[in-house]
Structure formats: C-alpha cells, structure tokens
Design a protein around this motif. Sequence first.
Motif: not given
Length: 167
Positions: A2-26
């Motif tokens: 259950k702990t491994n599943l919770t850690v995996a879910c938190i990591m997945a949510i974190g990955l989703v949020f960090t991949s949604c960041e907009k990077k301003v290149e120009n």
Amino acid sequence: MKTNLTVACIMAIGLVFTSCEKKVENPIVAIDLISEEFPDEKQEVMETFGAIAQSIKDGDMDKLISFHAYSSKFTEFKNGEPRNGGAANENHERTVFGSVTEVVKFDAKDLQIAVYGDVANLTFHSDFHLKFGDDLVIINDQITLLFVNTDDGWKMVHEHHSPLNLG
C-alpha cells in the motif's frame, strides 16, 4: 504494498504537474514606440507619399483619393478654417487638384517621417508650383499628413495645412 502504491501515485501526480509547466522561451519584448525608428515602415510611408505626388502629377484623382481612409475619424485643418471631415476633404482634393493643368514644381522640403508602430506622421514644407490654365499658383505651406497602416497599405487619416512664414 500500500505504501509503494501511495508513493507511486504521488510521484505520478508530481510528474503530471511538472510536465504542465509552461516554459517561456521567447519572451515578448516591449517596443519603444517613441525611440524605435521602424526603417521598413518609414520607407513604405515614403513610397506612399511618392505615389500620392505622382497621382497629383498624373491628374489621377481616383488614385489620389485612394490614399485616404475616409471615416468619421478623418479630419483636416487648412487655411486657419475650422476642422472639416472626409467628405469636405475629398471634394476639395477633387476640385483643386482636378483643376491642375500642369505641375511645374512639387517639392517637399525638410521632409520628416516619424513612425509609431502602425501610425506615421509625415511633415514637410511644400514648395508647389501648380498651373491652373495660364495661372501659376505657388503653395508654401507647413503640411502634416497622419497615416495609419491598414490591410491596404498606409492611408491618410488627418491632414493639416498652414501657411509657412518665409519672412
């Protein structure tokens, strides 16, 4: 487990949020409308002014009128008279320039063009020698032409003519 599943879910949510960041290149760079020279636009306005002069020399009043953007915003000052609008300007231009039988001289002295993005101010001292039949008329005025860049090119939206004090 259950702990491994919770850690995996938190990591997945974190990955989703960090991949949604907009990077301003120009990043958008602010344009200094007062100081920027706009050389390409300045050249376009000069070419438009040359075409206006040529339409007068050719006696092509429809071409001359096509350089105006007549609307309720169009204004003109001339000869110290109250401001008039597009209809009066068109009538005046067709009547006066349509009566010219010869353009002897059409000089624009001390010409200056200032471009402010899609707006341009062209100023000069006229030295126009126009013949109306046998009569020669010399026009020495201070002239300001205000242009707006439209889908159809640079169009006049304001004219100001006042006598030039040569004395």
